[in-house]
Design a protein around this motif. Structure first.
Motif, short mmCIF file in Angstrom:
data_model
loop_
_atom_site.label_atom_id
_atom_site.label_comp_id
_atom_site.label_asym_id
_atom_site.label_seq_id
_atom_site.Cartn_x
_atom_site.Cartn_y
_atom_site.Cartn_z
N THR A 178 0.83 -1.20 0.00
CA THR A 178 0.00 0.00 0.00
C THR A 178 0.87 1.25 0.00
N LEU A 179 1.86 1.28 0.86
CA LEU A 179 2.73 2.45 0.96
C LEU A 179 3.47 2.69 -0.36
N GLU A 180 3.95 1.62 -0.98
CA GLU A 180 4.73 1.81 -2.20
C GLU A 180 3.85 2.12 -3.40
N TYR A 181 2.63 1.55 -3.44
CA TYR A 181 1.72 1.94 -4.52
C TYR A 181 1.31 3.40 -4.39
N ALA A 182 1.18 3.89 -3.18
CA ALA A 182 0.85 5.30 -2.99
C ALA A 182 1.94 6.19 -3.57
N TYR A 183 3.20 5.77 -3.38
CA TYR A 183 4.30 6.55 -3.95
C TYR A 183 4.27 6.49 -5.47
N ASP A 184 3.99 5.31 -6.03
CA ASP A 184 3.94 5.17 -7.48
C ASP A 184 2.78 5.96 -8.07
N ASP A 185 1.66 6.02 -7.35
CA ASP A 185 0.54 6.85 -7.82
C ASP A 185 0.93 8.32 -7.87
N TYR A 186 1.63 8.77 -6.85
CA TYR A 186 2.15 10.15 -6.86
C TYR A 186 3.09 10.36 -8.04
N ALA A 187 3.96 9.38 -8.28
CA ALA A 187 4.91 9.51 -9.39
C ALA A 187 4.17 9.68 -10.72
N LEU A 188 3.17 8.84 -10.94
CA LEU A 188 2.40 8.93 -12.17
C LEU A 188 1.61 10.24 -12.24
N ALA A 189 1.15 10.71 -11.10
CA ALA A 189 0.39 11.96 -11.05
C ALA A 189 1.23 13.13 -11.55
N THR A 190 2.52 13.14 -11.24
CA THR A 190 3.37 14.26 -11.67
C THR A 190 3.47 14.30 -13.19
N ASN A 238 -4.30 5.43 5.06
CA ASN A 238 -5.28 4.39 5.39
C ASN A 238 -4.67 3.23 6.16
N VAL A 239 -3.35 3.12 6.19
CA VAL A 239 -2.71 2.06 6.98
C VAL A 239 -1.87 2.65 8.10
N PHE A 240 -2.13 3.90 8.42
CA PHE A 240 -1.45 4.54 9.55
C PHE A 240 -2.42 4.60 10.73
N ASP A 241 -2.10 3.88 11.78
CA ASP A 241 -2.94 3.85 12.99
C ASP A 241 -2.45 4.95 13.94
N GLN A 242 -3.24 6.00 14.07
CA GLN A 242 -2.81 7.14 14.88
C GLN A 242 -2.74 6.80 16.36
N GLN A 243 -3.44 5.74 16.77
CA GLN A 243 -3.35 5.35 18.18
C GLN A 243 -1.97 4.85 18.54
N VAL A 244 -1.34 4.11 17.64
CA VAL A 244 0.01 3.61 17.90
C VAL A 244 1.06 4.47 17.20
N GLY A 245 0.62 5.33 16.31
CA GLY A 245 1.54 6.24 15.62
C GLY A 245 2.41 5.57 14.59
N MET A 246 1.93 4.46 14.00
CA MET A 246 2.73 3.73 13.01
C MET A 246 1.83 3.06 11.98
N ALA A 247 2.47 2.60 10.91
CA ALA A 247 1.78 1.79 9.91
C ALA A 247 1.44 0.44 10.53
N ARG A 248 0.28 -0.10 10.10
CA ARG A 248 -0.20 -1.32 10.76
C ARG A 248 -1.14 -2.07 9.82
N GLY A 249 -1.16 -3.38 9.93
CA GLY A 249 -2.06 -4.19 9.13
C GLY A 249 -3.51 -3.86 9.43
N ARG A 250 -4.35 -3.91 8.38
CA ARG A 250 -5.74 -3.51 8.53
C ARG A 250 -6.64 -4.47 7.75
N THR A 305 7.09 2.63 8.58
CA THR A 305 6.25 3.81 8.82
C THR A 305 6.84 5.04 8.16
N PHE A 306 8.17 5.09 8.03
CA PHE A 306 8.82 6.29 7.49
C PHE A 306 8.88 6.28 5.96
N TYR A 307 8.24 5.29 5.34
CA TYR A 307 8.26 5.26 3.88
C TYR A 307 7.06 6.07 3.32
N VAL A 308 7.20 7.37 3.36
CA VAL A 308 6.26 8.28 2.70
C VAL A 308 7.10 9.39 2.06
#
Length: 762
Positions: A511-523, A546-558, A586-589
């Motif tokens: 999910t995290l890496e597809y989000a980056y690729d979507d941004y890349a294509l958007a440019t 959508n995979v960042f759980d603010q309660q734990v402050g990290m990326a997490r399975g959903r 979590t830092f991959y954004v």
């Protein structure tokens, strides 16, 4: 099998190869000025061929992670075939052809091993010289291997085989090799030529009258379509400049007087000679992925009858020019060796795949194509690794080559119907996660490197991002894994186990890496005026939330219903993370640090989380997903911590000698990281065309760009311990930003860093 590489033997190896390289350049090039200015002498081809001896590697529990799996490749940059001493039989996955501490020598291999990988060689063959009686079984003809008198440079290799009283030397051009065997005493000498098929396939033929040997080793796929024919072979054509008195073929220890053999286990051919002391055999070998005739044409075009010394000198000059694009000046000779070795490793792949006449095997097919432009066709893109730094380094230094890479990828998409994810063995593989051919094409496009069909590239990138292949194509490795789930939920839920992939599950990382690729294509969509696509893709670029759980402050399975996977272990390997932990990923954004900072509760919290990662020693440099992490301090009020952590990584993850890499080099990505950091900047988000700054390693670095401009980077230090930037001057003006643009760099000029011992904290 692989024993620790001791510091004492390491230092001895450095001294030995350092001086012999200098002598070699004087002897073969014969140009005093060239030799004095040489940077090739700093390259250590054995680096990464032994279990790691770096400081960081001492803390790695999994000992398999201490092997970088590089080879001492002899060939020009980005060649079709690399020539390496062989100390390891077979083409099995994760076994490199060469390890420094192995005790047996099996010949010189014409290899297509992906440097620093855990994949497998393919289409290779080996030339082994022996003396005395004919022996054809590897257990019989293998000879004790020592490093006494051994010489290795990117253009030349020499070893002496005491058991056979033979000196073996090798050099290479882009598609061909030249091996010279010299008898150290009068004796009968045999050459054994073996296609290295692990499946009992292949063919070899001897033309005794002409002194020619030809054959092939069929290539088979791995990952998707594992074991199926890849549609091409590794072909070879060999001409020996000396008549042989005896010849035949063999299968293991079974020898025959026949002059050809096909599809048998451990097959090969032998030629016999009578040599006097000091007499040599020259073996001219051409390689190809299309035919034996093409291998012959490659040989006649690139080497023909040129002398061994001529080829060494020519290939040395090629490397000197390529490595010399970045000239470093510093009293620390060890760091120079590490730097130029890294630059050498970063120029092994992608692999040249077409012949001198333009012929190449169709991608994911069985037809022969011809290149339609002046450029070349390339393959073996370890894309999940190299889009981060290795390809951006090529974009910076060699934009024309970048265009060839981009054209090759678009061709693959046209010939196979879908843009590949991880194209290796000239086939679809779906080996890793993400869709980073898109990230690379967008990165090149946004930097003004546009010598490829951008509209066709966009069509193919968009297809990957918006469509699901039919079931047969999907099973064959085409398209994004889990794309239907991603489009439906805005993330890949835990219920989708991604069964049709080598890497299964890993939903959060995907999910995290597809989000980056979507941004890349958007440019690209924005620049091409695709407004509707741009808006939709930019919305999808936020799917990381959508995979960042603010309660734990990290990326997490959903799960699909929105609930979070339990239990949550931030520092354990989890099935929904690729080769790492939730904390690390979590830092991959890289494309939306302001958005991530907001999710984390502000830049101070980001700084605290980064501190926690490094304090816990959870930063893992030996794998790619975290390579951007040290630079994220630049987005906080403490950019000096980037400079601190980078200096630690440079010192602890890289070293001199055969054990100089902490983990798999992954087609040059680990090495490219070092090159960037040593220069003082890094592409956290390659698509943006921005580089995050850090402290340069060397007193002076001069980068020569292909537009004729030069950039001089100077580090003015208060002491040897100075690593913290107090002031930056760019072309005579104060520079207050933590990042610099690609366009600013390639315009050249002077970038001066004033460094001090303590950070300039607020």
């Amino acid at each position: 099998m692989i024993k620790p590489f001791t510091k004492r033997s390491q230092n001895r190896e450095v001294r030995l190869t350092f001086y012999t390289r200098i002598l070699l350049l004087f002897m073969f090039v014969g140009n005093k000025t060239f030799a004095q200015q040489s940077v090739i002498k700093y390259v250590q081809p054995f680096s990464g061929t032994s279990a790691s001896t770096t400081l960081a590697s001492q803390h790695i529990e999994d000992k398999t992670e201490r092997l970088a799996n590089t080879i001492p490749a002899v060939a020009p940059p980005f060649s079709m075939t690399q020539w390496t001493p062989q100390t390891q039989l077979s083409e099995k996955k994760c076994l490199a052809p060469y390890y420094y501490n192995n005790k047996k020598f099996y010949g010189i291999r014409a290899s297509h091993w992906i440097s620093g990988s855990c994949t497998q060689d393919y289409g290779s063959f080996t030339i082994m010289p022996i003396s005395g009686k004919l022996k054809t079984s590897p257990t019989d003809y293998a000879v004790d291997y020592t490093h006494q008198g051994e010489v290795a440079t990117p253009a030349y290799y020499k070893t002496i085989l005491p058991g056979y009283n033979l000196q073996t030397e090798a050099t290479a051009t882009l598609r061909c090799g030249l091996i010279k065997i010299t008898a150290l005493k009068a004796d009968s000498v045999y050459l054994l030529i073996t296609p290295n098929s692990d499946q009992g396939k292949g063919y070899i033929k001897i033309d005794r009258q002409r002194g020619e040997i030809s054959g092939y080793n069929p290539v088979h796929r791995i990952y998707q379509g594992w074991g199926q024919p890849a549609g091409f072979s590794g072909y070879f054509f060999i001409r020996i400049k000396k008549g042989f008195t005896r010849s035949g073929v063999f299968s293991g220890s079974n020898v025959s007087a026949h002059q050809s053999i096909q599809n048998q286990t451990d097959l090969g051919a032998y030629m016999g000679f009578k040599l006097q002391k000091g007499e040599s055999i020259s073996i001219y070998a051409g390689t190809s992925f299309t035919s034996i005739a093409a291998a012959k044409l490659n040989l006649e075009t690139e080497i023909n009858t040129a002398s061994f010394e001529t080829v060494v000198a020519k290939t040395s000059r090629v490397w000197e020019q390529s490595l010399g694009q970045v000239k470093v000046n510093d009293p620390n000779e060890k760091n120079k060796r590490i730097f130029y070795t890294a630059l050498y490793h970063a120029q092994q792949h992608p692999r040249l795949f077409n012949d001198v006449d333009g012929g190449y095997p169709q991608f994911a097919g069985s037809y022969i194509k011809k290149t339609q432009t002046k450029g070349n066709y390339y393959d073996d893109f370890s894309m999940w690794d190299i889009y981060r730094a290795q390809l951006p380094l090529i974009e910076l230094l060699k934009p024309d080559l970048t265009n060839d890479f981009a054209n090759s990828l678009v061709l693959k998409g046209q010939q196979g119907g879908w843009l590949p994810i991880f194209p290796c063995w000239n086939n679809y593989t779906a080996a890793m996660i993400g869709d980073h051919v898109t990230a690379f094409l967008a990165s090149a496009y946004n930097k003004g490197i546009r010598g490829f069909d951008v509209k066709e590239a966009y069509r193919l990138m968009r297809q990957n991002a918006f469509q699901m292949p039919d079931s047969a194509d999907y099973l064959n490795g085409k398209g994004r894994r889990g794309i239907n789930s991603y489009l439906k939920y805005g993330y890949i839920p835990m219920e989708d186990s991604i069964p049709d992939a080598f890497h299964k599950r890993e939903q959060v990382s995907r999910t995290l890496e597809y989000a980056y690729d979507d941004y890349a294509l958007a440019t690209v969509a924005k620049d091409l005026g695709k407004t509707a696509d741009y808006k939709q893709l930019m919305e999808r670029a936020s799917n990381y939330k959508n995979v960042f759980d603010q309660q734990v402050g990290m990326a997490r399975g959903r799960f699909a219903n929105g609930s979070w996977y339990k239990p949550f272990y931030p520092d354990r390997r989890e099935s929904y993370i690729t080769e790492g932990t939730p904390r690390q990923y979590t830092f991959y954004v890289p494309h939306d640090m302001p958005g991530l900072i907001k999710l984390m509760g502000g830049s101070k919290n980001l700084e605290n989380e980064l501190d926690s990662l490094f304090d816990k020693k959870e930063y893992w440099h030996g794998n790619e997903p975290g390579h951007q992490i040290p630079f994220l301090y630049n987005y906080t009020a403490a950019p000096w911590k980037t400079q601190l952590q980078v200096s630690h990584i440079l010192a602890e993850e890289y070293d001199d000698g055969a054990g100089g890499l902490s983990g798999n080099d992954d087609a040059g990505q680990m090495s490219a990281w070092y090159v960037f950091e040593a220069m003082g900047f890094y592409p956290v988000d390659p698509v943006s065309g921005n580089y995050q700054l850090t402290s340069p390693l060397f007193t002076q670095t001069v980068i020569s760009f292909n537009n004729g401009k030069k950039l001089t980077i100077t580090a003015i230090k208060k002491s040897k311990k100075s690593i913290y930037s107090s002031k930056i001057i760019f072309n005579g003006k104060p520079f207050t930003k933590n990042q610099i643009t690609h366009q600013s760099l390639i315009q050249g000029g002077k970038l001066i860093f004033y460094l001090q011992d303590q950070p300039a904290t607020p």
